[in-house]
Motif scaffolding. Sequence first.
Motif, PDB file in Angstrom:
ATOM      1  N   THR A  94      13.571  -8.599   1.207  1.00  0.00           N
ATOM      2  CA  THR A  94      13.426  -8.254  -0.206  1.00  0.00           C
ATOM      3  C   THR A  94      11.945  -8.073  -0.522  1.00  0.00           C
ATOM      4  O   THR A  94      11.079  -8.712   0.085  1.00  0.00           O
ATOM      5  N   ILE A  95      11.672  -7.228  -1.484  1.00  0.00           N
ATOM      6  CA  ILE A  95      10.288  -6.983  -1.863  1.00  0.00           C
ATOM      7  C   ILE A  95       9.667  -8.229  -2.497  1.00  0.00           C
ATOM      8  O   ILE A  95       8.463  -8.480  -2.360  1.00  0.00           O
TER       9      ILE A  95
ATOM     10  N   LEU B 173      -1.464   1.218   7.955  1.00  0.00           N
ATOM     11  CA  LEU B 173      -0.917   0.159   8.794  1.00  0.00           C
ATOM     12  C   LEU B 173       0.454  -0.225   8.266  1.00  0.00           C
ATOM     13  O   LEU B 173       0.671  -0.225   7.051  1.00  0.00           O
ATOM     14  N   ASN B 174       1.376  -0.544   9.174  1.00  0.00           N
ATOM     15  CA  ASN B 174       2.658  -1.133   8.792  1.00  0.00           C
ATOM     16  C   ASN B 174       2.478  -2.648   8.809  1.00  0.00           C
ATOM     17  O   ASN B 174       2.318  -3.237   9.880  1.00  0.00           O
ATOM     18  N   LEU B 175       2.520  -3.267   7.643  1.00  0.00           N
ATOM     19  CA  LEU B 175       2.311  -4.711   7.586  1.00  0.00           C
ATOM     20  C   LEU B 175       3.458  -5.471   8.246  1.00  0.00           C
ATOM     21  O   LEU B 175       3.261  -6.565   8.774  1.00  0.00           O
ATOM     22  N   PHE B 176       4.638  -4.924   8.198  1.00  0.00           N
ATOM     23  CA  PHE B 176       5.774  -5.391   8.992  1.00  0.00           C
ATOM     24  C   PHE B 176       6.680  -4.185   9.204  1.00  0.00           C
ATOM     25  O   PHE B 176       6.529  -3.151   8.539  1.00  0.00           O
TER      26      PHE B 176
ATOM     27  N   PRO C 202       6.231   2.298  -4.791  1.00  0.00           N
ATOM     28  CA  PRO C 202       4.859   1.773  -4.876  1.00  0.00           C
ATOM     29  C   PRO C 202       4.856   0.277  -5.176  1.00  0.00           C
ATOM     30  O   PRO C 202       5.704  -0.219  -5.932  1.00  0.00           O
ATOM     31  N   LEU C 203       3.935  -0.437  -4.574  1.00  0.00           N
ATOM     32  CA  LEU C 203       3.786  -1.859  -4.869  1.00  0.00           C
ATOM     33  C   LEU C 203       3.127  -2.016  -6.230  1.00  0.00           C
ATOM     34  O   LEU C 203       2.107  -1.385  -6.512  1.00  0.00           O
ATOM     35  N   GLU C 204       3.697  -2.865  -7.057  1.00  0.00           N
ATOM     36  CA  GLU C 204       3.204  -3.030  -8.425  1.00  0.00           C
ATOM     37  C   GLU C 204       3.070  -4.501  -8.765  1.00  0.00           C
ATOM     38  O   GLU C 204       3.773  -5.362  -8.222  1.00  0.00           O
ATOM     39  N   LEU C 205       2.140  -4.792  -9.671  1.00  0.00           N
ATOM     40  CA  LEU C 205       1.927  -6.123 -10.221  1.00  0.00           C
ATOM     41  C   LEU C 205       1.757  -7.149  -9.107  1.00  0.00           C
ATOM     42  O   LEU C 205       0.868  -7.009  -8.272  1.00  0.00           O
ATOM     43  N   GLU C 206       2.623  -8.174  -9.049  1.00  0.00           N
ATOM     44  CA  GLU C 206       2.450  -9.231  -8.047  1.00  0.00           C
ATOM     45  C   GLU C 206       2.703  -8.734  -6.624  1.00  0.00           C
ATOM     46  O   GLU C 206       2.361  -9.411  -5.657  1.00  0.00           O
TER      47      GLU C 206
ATOM     48  N   ALA D  75       6.295 -10.134  -1.375  1.00  0.00           N
ATOM     49  CA  ALA D  75       5.219 -10.418  -2.329  1.00  0.00           C
ATOM     50  C   ALA D  75       4.780 -11.875  -2.277  1.00  0.00           C
ATOM     51  O   ALA D  75       3.628 -12.195  -2.596  1.00  0.00           O
ATOM     52  N   ALA D  76       5.676 -12.754  -1.836  1.00  0.00           N
ATOM     53  CA  ALA D  76       5.330 -14.173  -1.752  1.00  0.00           C
ATOM     54  C   ALA D  76       4.488 -14.490  -0.527  1.00  0.00           C
ATOM     55  O   ALA D  76       3.870 -15.568  -0.455  1.00  0.00           O
ATOM     56  N   ALA D  77       4.453 -13.583   0.439  1.00  0.00           N
ATOM     57  CA  ALA D  77       3.741 -13.870   1.690  1.00  0.00           C
ATOM     58  C   ALA D  77       2.723 -12.813   2.071  1.00  0.00           C
ATOM     59  O   ALA D  77       1.783 -13.089   2.801  1.00  0.00           O
ATOM     60  N   HIS D  78       2.918 -11.567   1.626  1.00  0.00           N
ATOM     61  CA  HIS D  78       2.023 -10.449   1.911  1.00  0.00           C
ATOM     62  C   HIS D  78       1.719 -10.332   3.408  1.00  0.00           C
ATOM     63  O   HIS D  78       2.591  -9.973   4.184  1.00  0.00           O
ATOM     64  N   TYR D  79       0.510 -10.669   3.838  1.00  0.00           N
ATOM     65  CA  TYR D  79       0.075 -10.371   5.201  1.00  0.00           C
ATOM     66  C   TYR D  79       0.704 -11.280   6.254  1.00  0.00           C
ATOM     67  O   TYR D  79       0.563 -11.032   7.444  1.00  0.00           O
TER      68      TYR D  79
END
Length: 283
Positions: free
Chosen positions: A197-198, A13-16, A157-161, A202-206
């Motif tokens: 920005t990544i 899925l493309n989250l955005f 790749p998404l990492e950590l937070e 990361a502050a909002a995710h879905y």
Amino acid sequence: MRALYDVPAPAKLNLFLHITGQRSDGYHLLQSVFMLIDWCDTLHFDLRSDGRITREDLATPLPPDDLTLRAAHALQAAAGGSLGAHIGVHKRVPAQAGMGGGSSDAATALLALNRLWGLNLPRTQLETIGLQLGADVPFFLRGRNAWVEGIGDIIRPLELEQELPRSRFAVVKPEAGLDTKSIFSHQALKRDSACATISGFAAAHYQFGKNDLQPVAQALCPEIEQALQWLESKGLKSRMTGSGSAVFAPMPHAVDLQDAPSAWQVRSCENLAVHPLEGWAAD
């Protein structure tokens, strides 16, 4: 090794999906997060010693020269091998959905045949082959949820937070499909979204961002609007994935999905932290 059976090819899925510009050669610049889910095709591979590559459709009929066959032929040519394979494809991920089903099948074929034929090519070489087949193939080869930008060629790749919390999603594929070219060539497509920005993601995710392709897709395919409204009627916040026509919504609570129109494909899916075939090719 004579065979590999029950080899998965997960959808994404493309989250955005933001379109931030267009290059002089016509390619669009994008930003997105690709997330693996447990809606999968299943492939089976039998070794052939005669060098022929054949395919058997075990469910939905596929085009004569689909990405699975093209991937197998491309790998055979790149490696100069003499072995062949018979490939069985149990297709579950719908086509023209924006879920990357064909690209995922191609990536799984490259990983499986690299092992079945004893080629032991590194993942970077498989990615070079895969990129010639489709922009999404390298993502599936890397096997991690990722921040994607450029023309789809920059994959982090998404990492950590940044990593995605484990969640369930309602995923709906209306009966109608959409051709990607018809959306990207449309005059009304928004092509000037501000760069994200990544860290913002990361502050909002879905809840982050939007899909810039969605307004055009809804105009071209009214069923997308119907599917979005159906999910909204369940109290879910929905959006389109990729270039459609599938839509999805996070499910923070249990939802009854049994009353969807019979022609729609509807599933409750879980996100995957890693691809089931991670580690099948060395870095």
